[in-house]
Design an enzyme around this catalytic site. Sequence first.
Site, PDB file in Angstrom:
ATOM      1  N   ASP B 156       0.974  -1.127  -0.041  1.00  0.00           N
ATOM      2  CA  ASP B 156      -0.016   0.009  -0.003  1.00  0.00           C
ATOM      3  C   ASP B 156       0.899   1.383   0.062  1.00  0.00           C
ATOM      4  O   ASP B 156       1.536   1.361   0.958  1.00  0.00           O
ATOM      5  CB  ASP B 156      -0.870  -0.109   1.350  1.00  0.00           C
ATOM      6  CG  ASP B 156      -1.921  -1.135   1.362  1.00  0.00           C
ATOM      7  OD1 ASP B 156      -1.706  -2.059   0.540  1.00  0.00           O
ATOM      8  OD2 ASP B 156      -3.116  -0.711   1.876  1.00  0.00           O
ATOM      9  N   LYS B 219      -7.237   3.104  -3.137  1.00  0.00           N
ATOM     10  CA  LYS B 219      -7.680   3.135  -1.611  1.00  0.00           C
ATOM     11  C   LYS B 219      -7.774   4.626  -1.272  1.00  0.00           C
ATOM     12  O   LYS B 219      -7.296   5.513  -1.529  1.00  0.00           O
ATOM     13  CB  LYS B 219      -6.329   2.456  -0.693  1.00  0.00           C
ATOM     14  CG  LYS B 219      -6.637   2.515   0.612  1.00  0.00           C
ATOM     15  CD  LYS B 219      -5.294   1.675   1.315  1.00  0.00           C
ATOM     16  CE  LYS B 219      -5.302   1.622   2.737  1.00  0.00           C
ATOM     17  NZ  LYS B 219      -4.025   1.255   3.336  1.00  0.00           N
ATOM     18  N   LYS B 255     -10.306  -0.047  -2.258  1.00  0.00           N
ATOM     19  CA  LYS B 255     -10.146  -0.321  -0.840  1.00  0.00           C
ATOM     20  C   LYS B 255     -10.552   0.828  -0.042  1.00  0.00           C
ATOM     21  O   LYS B 255     -10.184   1.903  -0.169  1.00  0.00           O
ATOM     22  CB  LYS B 255      -8.753  -0.731  -0.677  1.00  0.00           C
ATOM     23  CG  LYS B 255      -8.484  -0.804   1.310  1.00  0.00           C
ATOM     24  CD  LYS B 255      -6.935  -1.322   1.299  1.00  0.00           C
ATOM     25  CE  LYS B 255      -6.789  -1.398   2.754  1.00  0.00           C
ATOM     26  NZ  LYS B 255      -5.447  -2.021   3.254  1.00  0.00           N
TER      27      LYS B 255
END
Lengths: 287, 319
Positions: B156, B219, B255
Amino acid sequence: MSAPERVPVKRTAKLFIGGEFPRSESGRAYEVLSHDGRLLAWAARASRKDLRDAVRAARDAQPGWAGRTPYNRGQILYRVAELMEGRRAQFEAELADAGAPDPRRGVDAAIDRWVWYAGWCDKVHQVLGGTNPVAAPYFNFTIPEPTGVVGIVAPPDQALLGLVSRLAPAIVSGNTAVVIASEPSPLPAVSLAEVLATSDVPGGVVNVLTGFTRELVPWLAGHMDVNAVDVTGVPDDLMPEVEALAAENMKRLHRAPDVDPFSPQAQSPYEITALCEMKTVWHPIGA
Amino acid sequence: MSQTAEIQPGGVGTQAFGPRDAARLVARTTAVDAVGLEERAASLGKRSIKRESKLWALDLAIRCTDLTTLEGADTAGKVVAMCAKAVRPNPIDPSIPSVAAVCLYPELVPVALGQLKGTGVRVASVAGGFPSGLGPLDARLREVREVVEMGAHEVDIVLNRSLFLAGRYAQAFEELRAAREAAEGVHLKVILEVGELGSYDRVRQASVLAMAAGADFIKTSTGKLSTGATLPSALCMMEAARDFSRETGRPVGIKVAGGIRRSKQAVQYLVLLYETLGPEWMTPERFRIGASSLLNDVLMQIDKERTGRYQGPDYFTID
């Protein structure tokens, strides 16, 4: 020509959850009648989800309330009594509507009882806790601690004094409460909620639900995040179910002593410790 | 539920765009109707999901969870405990599935890998100067490469908001592309940090930029700001992913993270996902929820649906 008659602006009797006054999420309400059959108001009829929200609010408020100094809790509770005094006329009118033979005496007793319990905030530890003699080199002492979130099923009669007599001892020690108000006479409980909202009691410490007792009690007794239930207002035939549900997480069940609510026997520090956990500490002492 | 092809890390279409396209991509992004977006998110968020459907949604929410700990105070012991919870969220109930992944700082990746070997739970690491993304570029890229070498399955990283908000799209794109190359063979999630972007237009533009640069997932947030994921910003990103997938044929996962603590919120995001990207996205391959305290709330809700009794946190493991 006479002036048009004024239409009075009536209060909507709402729930009291987390310091706010929501309507029931279900949108339901029920008729509140006076003892002689007049329509007094439509009170919110709390649902299962309202009860859930109230327990959540009580749980969130509990550590903060218990974490205040007993002196501070006492000051806050004294202030509640002061504000009740200011709303005396309203309480008296509501008790008269509910059919109380002497509303003034009922309000006097409720305020006095609140003050009496408020005084116990900073006394309960030394009077009901203590040091224990043990046969080993330990300093051994016991202190009462709040049990957590307490559900209170208020007695259906004595709508104000009965409620105060159950609620005050519960929150004195640092518990937070979810109150199911008297079903036939919920209005004094709604007014008390309005007093609590304008005193310094933090939101969520007391949550007041109005509605059908038989509907709400099983959800309260079965809720795994409620630590104790004051069952004074639970109808006898519902008790076996309540006991079975409460056993699931070993909730304390407590009931008011069966005495005249106006008598001195109706108030006792043991009503406070009934909703406490007694914690005993063994502290080693050196030679 | 339909079978969905797994997203191939940096799959088809990632090379279709170059840095010179970045400014063009951002410029041609259509403006977002903020009022309409918020209204749609709010109305979908009100949808009532009951009983079997709710249980199904809660089960999916667990399977899509990236169980996260991103604290300065994280220790190996805490990660070991979290990994145990990731594999068996409720130790006394084997019917509860494992979560999708654990998400942690690079330092703790080896601990998690050791704990999760053979369990199917993946290890995701933040990298690239999380949470600001403003360290030296070579250090950020080295961090990405190192977590990949350690064996993390997913990385990430954060969008460089400083460049993006200054309008230096090509440079922001190049940084993302470089991170994409550094994270070869693993799933790359790009954090947009919607709380810092300021408008839905920006959210949409950042989504397009990240997807064009090769992100496998976009995300919402780092979880380090007070504003985390919101329903409208997530919807905005889902719409961007839908349009991108239609245009390029490459599916990009979503996400959501930051402030998702209640089951109800998780179900709301699943409703948005279903209505925007459809059933093919209703899988951990394409949807993740980054959360820590959410998991216990979902477990409590599942028990509540099964027993009819509201649950209390006293009866679930502390994490």
